[in-house]
Write a protein that holds these residues in place. Structure first.
Motif, mmCIF file in Angstrom:
data_model
loop_
_atom_site.group_PDB
_atom_site.id
_atom_site.type_symbol
_atom_site.label_atom_id
_atom_site.label_comp_id
_atom_site.label_asym_id
_atom_site.label_seq_id
_atom_site.Cartn_x
_atom_site.Cartn_y
_atom_site.Cartn_z
ATOM 1 N N LEU A 158 0.846 -1.185 0.000
ATOM 2 C CA LEU A 158 0.000 0.000 0.000
ATOM 3 C C LEU A 158 0.885 1.238 0.000
ATOM 4 C CD1 LEU A 158 -2.765 1.407 0.240
ATOM 5 C CD2 LEU A 158 -2.566 1.185 2.723
ATOM 6 N N LYS A 159 0.792 2.018 -1.063
ATOM 7 C CA LYS A 159 1.550 3.265 -1.164
ATOM 8 C C LYS A 159 0.680 4.285 -1.880
ATOM 9 C CE LYS A 159 5.907 5.340 -2.621
ATOM 10 N NZ LYS A 159 7.220 5.136 -3.300
ATOM 11 N N LEU A 160 0.320 5.351 -1.162
ATOM 12 C CA LEU A 160 -0.573 6.365 -1.713
ATOM 13 C C LEU A 160 0.226 7.575 -2.189
ATOM 14 C CD1 LEU A 160 -3.391 6.161 0.980
ATOM 15 C CD2 LEU A 160 -3.329 5.084 -1.282
ATOM 16 N N PRO A 161 -0.140 8.132 -3.338
ATOM 17 C CA PRO A 161 0.609 9.271 -3.880
ATOM 18 C C PRO A 161 0.373 10.552 -3.087
ATOM 19 C CG PRO A 161 -1.289 8.789 -5.262
ATOM 20 C CD PRO A 161 -1.220 7.690 -4.242
ATOM 21 N N ILE A 162 1.418 11.338 -2.953
ATOM 22 C CA ILE A 162 1.358 12.656 -2.313
ATOM 23 C C ILE A 162 1.580 13.709 -3.398
ATOM 24 C CG2 ILE A 162 2.338 14.187 -0.573
ATOM 25 C CD1 ILE A 162 1.000 11.706 0.580
ATOM 26 N N GLU A 163 0.652 14.634 -3.527
ATOM 27 C CA GLU A 163 0.759 15.673 -4.542
ATOM 28 C C GLU A 163 1.728 16.762 -4.116
ATOM 29 O OE1 GLU A 163 -0.552 17.692 -8.177
ATOM 30 O OE2 GLU A 163 -0.725 15.638 -7.455
ATOM 31 N N GLN A 164 1.528 17.333 -2.923
ATOM 32 C CA GLN A 164 2.384 18.425 -2.449
ATOM 33 C C GLN A 164 2.087 18.706 -0.978
ATOM 34 O OE1 GLN A 164 2.509 21.706 -5.154
ATOM 35 N NE2 GLN A 164 3.583 23.084 -3.756
ATOM 36 N N SER A 165 3.091 19.231 -0.265
ATOM 37 C CA SER A 165 2.916 19.653 1.119
ATOM 38 C C SER A 165 3.143 21.151 1.214
ATOM 39 C CB SER A 165 3.891 18.915 2.040
ATOM 40 O OG SER A 165 3.682 19.283 3.395
ATOM 41 N N PRO B 289 -8.036 19.002 -10.308
ATOM 42 C CA PRO B 289 -7.842 17.591 -10.653
ATOM 43 C C PRO B 289 -6.418 17.140 -10.315
ATOM 44 C CG PRO B 289 -8.950 18.751 -12.437
ATOM 45 C CD PRO B 289 -8.489 19.795 -11.474
ATOM 46 N N ARG B 290 -6.305 16.005 -9.646
ATOM 47 C CA ARG B 290 -5.000 15.481 -9.219
ATOM 48 C C ARG B 290 -5.191 14.035 -8.821
ATOM 49 N NH1 ARG B 290 -6.122 15.404 -3.972
ATOM 50 N NH2 ARG B 290 -7.890 16.714 -3.507
ATOM 51 N N LEU B 291 -4.088 13.371 -8.482
ATOM 52 C CA LEU B 291 -4.162 11.982 -8.050
ATOM 53 C C LEU B 291 -3.757 11.825 -6.588
ATOM 54 C CD1 LEU B 291 -4.834 9.127 -9.052
ATOM 55 C CD2 LEU B 291 -2.421 8.841 -9.630
ATOM 56 N N GLY B 292 -2.810 12.650 -6.126
ATOM 57 C CA GLY B 292 -2.287 12.519 -4.772
ATOM 58 C C GLY B 292 -2.927 13.469 -3.776
ATOM 59 N N LYS B 293 -2.580 13.252 -2.502
ATOM 60 C CA LYS B 293 -3.095 14.057 -1.403
ATOM 61 C C LYS B 293 -2.310 15.368 -1.251
ATOM 62 C CE LYS B 293 -6.528 12.182 0.963
ATOM 63 N NZ LYS B 293 -7.773 12.922 1.271
ATOM 64 N N ILE B 294 -2.999 16.376 -0.720
ATOM 65 C CA ILE B 294 -2.377 17.643 -0.336
ATOM 66 C C ILE B 294 -2.173 17.623 1.175
ATOM 67 C CG2 ILE B 294 -2.579 20.151 -0.309
ATOM 68 C CD1 ILE B 294 -2.329 19.016 -3.103
ATOM 69 N N LEU B 295 -0.947 17.943 1.610
ATOM 70 C CA LEU B 295 -0.608 17.956 3.031
ATOM 71 C C LEU B 295 -0.305 19.369 3.494
ATOM 72 C CD1 LEU B 295 1.792 14.855 3.259
ATOM 73 C CD2 LEU B 295 -0.709 14.931 3.430
ATOM 74 N N LEU B 296 -0.383 19.558 4.810
ATOM 75 C CA LEU B 296 -0.007 20.820 5.456
ATOM 76 C C LEU B 296 1.039 20.535 6.527
ATOM 77 C CD1 LEU B 296 -3.604 22.284 6.008
ATOM 78 C CD2 LEU B 296 -1.884 23.259 4.457
ATOM 79 N N HIS B 297 1.916 21.510 6.767
ATOM 80 C CA HIS B 297 2.865 21.404 7.867
ATOM 81 C C HIS B 297 3.095 22.783 8.478
ATOM 82 C CE1 HIS B 297 5.437 22.103 4.256
ATOM 83 N NE2 HIS B 297 6.090 22.914 5.074
ATOM 84 N N PRO B 298 3.417 22.843 9.768
ATOM 85 C CA PRO B 298 3.597 24.149 10.441
ATOM 86 C C PRO B 298 4.705 24.979 9.817
ATOM 87 C CG PRO B 298 3.385 22.390 12.046
ATOM 88 C CD PRO B 298 3.541 21.728 10.707
#
Length: 326
Positions: free
Chosen positions: A294-301, A317-326
């Motif tokens: 199991l490996k999920l794509p990450i779009e950008q952080s 439209p995209r395939l991976g997740k968007i992440l946030l960081h402090p």
């Protein structure tokens, strides 16, 4: 001491109600630890909570976000058996889009060291939902067929990869033709376009085998197509409603095909079955993440300071997740 948090003082559209604010850093009380956020995820359910339409809402003003991963950075009095620097689920009950939060040490969900931080950040909602959809609703056997819409969503990609690991066969519905090959590369058996009339040829896709399970997170005509494709006695599970369109009650299929309609909500599963059941499922998820099944794509952080750009990107439209960081 102050820390950053993305909060809303009213319910509404994210770009209209969210604000980056400075709030008091929490201090761990007896039996608690403070967790420093490493990565937080943007999920569709976050928008429901911000907009006021989700199944459970926080008291305002509220920190947004439900999912993230962090490390233990401070221990309250009486805490033992927990080390500073241990990677754990970020306490999302009070909002995940903040620099740190406190939680009872006994409630910590430890993330194995071999799971990459970005994968850990998106491991707590969508992968266990996919696992339960495949394992807890219908007694599926190797070779059985499953159809799902939103095949390119995080749940959809998890279903494709988990189904392959479990020996199941999948048909994934998508809206964009450019998604067909990437999903097949992840293990999808068939990828069909919404509105293409694919249910008429479902027997060709499955070699005449019945579709036993349909996973619906969209609604509308997409959900109706699934019901048409289900075999006799098949089950459709609804766990989302992205478009909000009405679904025509499938009287004919309920009567003559004995189709079953039910629902699933991971939050409710955790409350009903308890922390031990949740930890058991997460252990299965982490085993698959650790060995690469199991490996999920990450779009950008994005940093908190660019949360507006992150939300705008998330709507594209995209395939991976968007992440946030402090």
């Amino acid at each position: 001491m102050q820390q950053n948090a993305i909060r809303h003082h009213s319910f509404g559209k994210p770009l209209e109600v969210l604000k980056l604010e400075s709030i008091e850093q929490p201090q761990p009380q007896a039996g608690e630890v403070r967790v420093r956020l490493e990565r937080a995820t943007i999920n569709p359910s976050d928008y429901g909570m911000i907009g006021g339409s989700y199944g459970s809402l926080r008291e305002l003003p509220a920190v947004a976000g439900r999912e993230g991963v962090g490390v233990v950075e401070a221990l309250g009095a009486g805490v033992s058996g927990v080390e500073i620097g241990t990677r754990v689920r970020f306490p999302g009950e009070d909002g995940a889009w903040q620099a740190s939060a406190c939680v009872a040490a006994e409630d910590l969900l430890v993330v194995p060291a071999e799971v990459p931080v970005d994968q850990a950040a998106i491991s707590f909602i969508n992968p266990p939902t996919a696992y339960c959809l495949l394992k807890k609703i219908v007694d599926l056997q190797a070779g059985d067929w499953v159809v799902q819409n939103a095949g390119n969503s995080a749940v959809g990609l998890s279903v494709i990869q988990m189904a392959k690991a479990f020996g199941l066969k999948t048909i994934s519905q998508v809206r964009r033709e450019e998604l067909v090959e990437p999903l097949k590369a992840m293990g999808a058996d068939h990828v069909v376009l919404e509105g293409s009339g694919w249910p008429k040829s479902v027997a060709d896709l499955t070699g005449g085998a019945p579709v036993r399970l349909a996973l619906n997170s969209i609604g509308g005509e997409s959900a109706i197509d699934q019901i048409k494709a289900l075999g006799e006695g098949g089950t459709q599970v609804t766990f989302g409603g992205m478009v909000g369109d009405k679904v025509r009650f499938p009287t004919r299929f309920l009567i003559f095909n004995d189709v079953r309609l039910t629902g699933f909500w991971w939050d409710q599963f955790g409350k009903r079955h308890g922390v031990d059941a949740v930890r058991a499922i997460m252990a299965e998820v982490y085993a698959m993440m650790a060995d690469g099944r199991l490996k999920l794509p990450i779009e950008q952080s994005y940093p908190f300071s660019e949360y507006k750009a992150a939300i705008q990107h998330d709507s594209q439209p995209r395939l991976g997740k968007i992440l946030l960081h402090p």
